[in-house]
Design a protein around this motif. Structure first.
Motif, PDB file in Angstrom:
ATOM      1  N   MET A  15       2.527  -0.418  -0.365  1.00 29.48           N
ATOM      2  CA  MET A  15       1.892  -0.779   0.894  1.00 29.48           C
ATOM      3  C   MET A  15       1.174  -1.958   0.603  1.00 29.48           C
ATOM      4  N   GLU A  16       0.875  -2.484  -0.489  1.00 26.65           N
ATOM      5  CA  GLU A  16       0.210  -3.684  -0.637  1.00 26.65           C
ATOM      6  C   GLU A  16       1.214  -4.869  -0.612  1.00 26.65           C
ATOM      7  N   ASP A  17       2.715  -4.541  -1.167  1.00 25.48           N
ATOM      8  CA  ASP A  17       3.735  -5.603  -1.010  1.00 25.48           C
ATOM      9  C   ASP A  17       3.928  -5.879   0.305  1.00 25.48           C
ATOM     10  N   ARG A  18       3.829  -4.844   1.419  1.00 27.92           N
ATOM     11  CA  ARG A  18       4.210  -5.125   2.624  1.00 27.92           C
ATOM     12  C   ARG A  18       3.089  -5.677   3.595  1.00 27.92           C
ATOM     13  N   ASP A  19       1.768  -5.701   2.628  1.00 26.98           N
ATOM     14  CA  ASP A  19       0.791  -6.025   3.529  1.00 26.98           C
ATOM     15  C   ASP A  19       0.270  -5.027   4.543  1.00 26.98           C
ATOM     16  N   LEU A  20       0.423  -3.450   4.365  1.00 25.94           N
ATOM     17  CA  LEU A  20       0.088  -2.377   5.138  1.00 25.94           C
ATOM     18  C   LEU A  20      -1.017  -1.890   5.117  1.00 25.94           C
ATOM     19  N   TRP A  21      -2.069  -2.372   3.963  1.00 27.19           N
ATOM     20  CA  TRP A  21      -3.303  -1.971   3.820  1.00 27.19           C
ATOM     21  C   TRP A  21      -4.583  -2.719   4.697  1.00 27.19           C
ATOM     22  N   PRO A  22      -5.041  -1.932   5.824  1.00 24.90           N
ATOM     23  CA  PRO A  22      -5.730  -2.667   6.602  1.00 24.90           C
ATOM     24  C   PRO A  22      -6.805  -3.629   6.095  1.00 24.90           C
ATOM     25  N   GLY A  23      -6.945  -4.810   6.354  1.00 28.48           N
ATOM     26  CA  GLY A  23      -7.987  -5.670   5.736  1.00 28.48           C
ATOM     27  C   GLY A  23      -9.456  -5.331   6.709  1.00 28.48           C
ATOM     28  N   ASP A  24      -9.108  -4.896   8.036  1.00 29.76           N
ATOM     29  CA  ASP A  24     -10.542  -4.744   8.722  1.00 29.76           C
ATOM     30  C   ASP A  24     -11.370  -3.599   8.166  1.00 29.76           C
ATOM     31  N   SER A  25     -10.572  -2.762   7.666  1.00 27.86           N
ATOM     32  CA  SER A  25     -11.163  -1.354   7.340  1.00 27.86           C
ATOM     33  C   SER A  25     -11.015  -1.113   6.059  1.00 27.86           C
ATOM     34  N   PRO A  26     -11.919  -1.760   4.999  1.00 29.61           N
ATOM     35  CA  PRO A  26     -11.628  -1.956   3.585  1.00 29.61           C
ATOM     36  C   PRO A  26     -11.765  -0.253   3.010  1.00 29.61           C
ATOM     37  N   TRP A  27     -12.436   0.575   3.741  1.00 35.92           N
ATOM     38  CA  TRP A  27     -12.425   1.789   3.252  1.00 35.92           C
ATOM     39  C   TRP A  27     -11.249   2.771   3.200  1.00 35.92           C
ATOM     40  N   VAL A  28     -10.315   2.386   4.136  1.00 37.73           N
ATOM     41  CA  VAL A  28      -9.133   3.132   4.113  1.00 37.73           C
ATOM     42  C   VAL A  28      -8.360   3.307   2.830  1.00 37.73           C
ATOM     43  N   ARG A  29      -8.056   2.231   2.071  1.00 33.26           N
ATOM     44  CA  ARG A  29      -7.223   2.325   0.746  1.00 33.26           C
ATOM     45  C   ARG A  29      -8.047   3.203  -0.289  1.00 33.26           C
ATOM     46  N   SER A  89       3.914  17.700   9.453  1.00 32.80           N
ATOM     47  CA  SER A  89       4.303  16.825   8.387  1.00 32.80           C
ATOM     48  C   SER A  89       3.084  16.241   7.760  1.00 32.80           C
ATOM     49  N   LEU A  90       3.179  15.697   6.494  1.00 26.91           N
ATOM     50  CA  LEU A  90       2.192  14.576   6.275  1.00 26.91           C
ATOM     51  C   LEU A  90       2.777  13.273   6.765  1.00 26.91           C
ATOM     52  N   SER A  91       1.792  12.445   7.725  1.00 24.85           N
ATOM     53  CA  SER A  91       2.317  11.473   8.523  1.00 24.85           C
ATOM     54  C   SER A  91       2.690  10.263   7.262  1.00 24.85           C
ATOM     55  N   CYS A  92       3.529   9.498   7.647  1.00 20.71           N
ATOM     56  CA  CYS A  92       3.923   8.258   6.894  1.00 20.71           C
ATOM     57  C   CYS A  92       2.726   7.495   6.594  1.00 20.71           C
ATOM     58  N   GLU A  93       2.596   7.318   5.134  1.00 24.92           N
ATOM     59  CA  GLU A  93       1.544   6.553   4.589  1.00 24.92           C
ATOM     60  C   GLU A  93       1.085   5.354   5.436  1.00 24.92           C
ATOM     61  N   ASP A  94       1.864   4.419   5.829  1.00 22.90           N
ATOM     62  CA  ASP A  94       1.419   3.132   6.660  1.00 22.90           C
ATOM     63  C   ASP A  94       1.145   3.558   8.100  1.00 22.90           C
ATOM     64  N   VAL A  95       1.429   4.593   8.680  1.00 25.21           N
ATOM     65  CA  VAL A  95       0.945   5.074  10.114  1.00 25.21           C
ATOM     66  C   VAL A  95      -0.276   5.746   9.916  1.00 25.21           C
ATOM     67  N   VAL A  96      -0.953   6.468   8.793  1.00 27.09           N
ATOM     68  CA  VAL A  96      -2.200   6.979   8.611  1.00 27.09           C
ATOM     69  C   VAL A  96      -3.154   5.897   8.504  1.00 27.09           C
ATOM     70  N   ALA A  97      -2.771   4.865   7.654  1.00 26.59           N
ATOM     71  CA  ALA A  97      -3.805   3.600   7.489  1.00 26.59           C
ATOM     72  C   ALA A  97      -3.785   3.056   8.719  1.00 26.59           C
ATOM     73  N   ASP A  98      -2.740   2.928   9.515  1.00 24.41           N
ATOM     74  CA  ASP A  98      -2.910   2.070  10.627  1.00 24.41           C
ATOM     75  C   ASP A  98      -3.651   2.845  11.927  1.00 24.41           C
ATOM     76  N   MET A  99      -3.501   3.820  11.894  1.00 23.90           N
ATOM     77  CA  MET A  99      -4.350   4.765  12.770  1.00 23.90           C
ATOM     78  C   MET A  99      -5.780   4.756  12.619  1.00 23.90           C
ATOM     79  N   LEU A 100      -6.150   5.060  11.278  1.00 21.01           N
ATOM     80  CA  LEU A 100      -7.595   4.965  10.613  1.00 21.01           C
ATOM     81  C   LEU A 100      -8.160   3.606  10.965  1.00 21.01           C
ATOM     82  N   ASP A 101      -7.332   2.650  10.975  1.00 18.24           N
ATOM     83  CA  ASP A 101      -7.781   1.361  11.066  1.00 18.24           C
ATOM     84  C   ASP A 101      -8.095   0.906  12.552  1.00 18.24           C
TER      85      ASP A 101
END
Length: 382
Positions: A15-29, A89-101
């Motif tokens: 997730m970090e290598d692809r810059d998928l952790w949301p910078g505007d929502s630092p609580w998500v990671r 399902s357990l949703s894709c990790e990148d989608v979970v992070a994106d939607m929470l953001d």
């Protein structure tokens, strides 16, 4: 079997290598890493073997089970199959992070989730909103019980209801934040009614993307922009139809003809892909590249399919092969033209507006841009 926490760390690095952790929502990671996927995964998962979904049990095949839990950032984990099709399902990790953001959740905000599934997303919401402020609704009693158990085991503080998410949580709320973990073609009016003016609703739409809507000051509409692309399971009771392989079967094409448009563009342009879902909502589109050449697979979930194959190195037009009563490649061409005359909007140029009796997708501007009604029922709300 590799240690599950090592697999979790591998996914986090991807997730970090692809810059998928949301910078505007630092609580998500930190929330997602504090409550990893395997804590919520049932002992039986499912995987597609090319012909059907087959079970993978943790007790008999722990290595494959672990790899299904911790795939790539864009890989979901199928946790339930009904009548041969995935239903949870357990949703894709990148989608979970994106939607929470996209939800823009702040501490202290009462939050409603539709679709508890395993309970993981509700746990993440509660970590940010606070204990006692998250209500989650699950249609399937078995899933609701499992979600409640998972939530209790990871700290509690979430109210789990069994019922139809389409009616929200009558008698609860009002809510400042509403998030759905399943796709709807029409946003239920009950969700808007149960959200305070200025509140935010994030939901997957049409199995292809998710939108973030803000409720108007008078509470009589909600509007907002498309946030990203992803494929989501539909609401329970929504017919999914068949998968590509099932529609295709062993049936040979009955028509072959040139396809003049650039299928490379379809593969790389998310705005075009989304527009086709808007203009031709019942055509399912998938693309892939092999040796530099793009192939497009189309089907309607029932009786018709098509493939469009680009020639190597773009030498000559692509070739469309079609089967069934519908000519899906031809329909795709018509929808593509509709996108072009609308100004070829990008994915981020699209938005949605919902009122009591109508819902429409617009491009560029909610008031003046081109729009497409997506209301299918004669009356959306009483």
């Amino acid at each position: 079997m590799e240690d599950l926490f090592n697999l979790q760390a591998r996914l986090g690095r991807a997730m970090e290598d692809r810059d998928l952790w949301p910078g505007d929502s630092p609580w998500v990671r930190p929330a997602m890493e504090s409550f990893p996927r395997h804590l919520f995964a049932p002992d039986r998962l499912w995987t597609w073997n090319g012909h059907a979904y087959v079970p993978v049990d943790r007790s008999t095949d722990p290595t494959v089970w672990a790899e299904l839990v911790y795939g790539a950032p864009a890989d979901s984990t199928i946790t339930q199959v009904s009548d041969g099709l995935p239903t949870s399902s357990l949703s894709c990790e990148d989608v979970v992070a994106d939607m929470l953001d996209s939800l823009m959740l702040e501490p202290g905000q009462p939050t409603l989730e539709l679709g508890a599934a395993t309970g993981r997303n509700a746990r993440l919401l509660a970590e940010q909103a606070g204990p006692g402020l998250v209500t989650t609704v699950e249609f399937d009693p078995t899933l609701a019980a499992a979600a409640a158990a998972n939530l209790a085991a990871t700290g509690g503080g979430v109210d789990v209801l069994t019922g139809d998410g389409g009616v929200g949580a009558p008698g609860r709320g009002p809510f400042l934040r509403v998030i759905s973990t399943y796709a709807v073609d029409e946003v239920p009016w009950a969700w808007i009614q149960q959200t305070v003016p200025g509140g935010r609703i994030v939901t997957p739409w049409g199995r292809l993307g998710h939108v973030a809507l803000t409720v108007a000051p008078d509470g009589q509409s909600a509007s907002g922009w498309v946030q990203g692309l992803a494929t989501f399971m539909p609401a329970r009771g929504t017919s999914q139809g068949m998968e590509w392989d099932q529609v295709r079967g062993g049936r040979p094409p009955v028509a072959e003809e040139p396809f003049a448009r650039d299928v490379q563009q379809l593969h790389r342009d998310a705005g075009l892909l989304f527009a086709l879902r808007v203009i031709a909502p019942d055509i399912r589109v998938r693309t892939a590249v092999d040796n530099g050449a793009v192939t497009v697979w189309l089907h309607d979930g029932h009786t018709s399919w098509a493939t469009i194959e680009a020639t190597p190195k773009g030498q000559g037009p692509a070739l469309a092969r079609q089967y069934g009563p519908r000519r899906l490649a031809t329909e795709l061409d018509v929808a593509w033209h509709g996108w072009t005359i609308a100004g070829a909007p990008s994915l981020w140029d699209f938005g949605m507006t919902c009122t009591r009796n109508d819902q429409y997708i617009w491009a560029h501007d909610a008031e003046t841009g081109p729009r497409w009604s997506t209301t299918t029922s004669p009356l959306r709300a009483a």
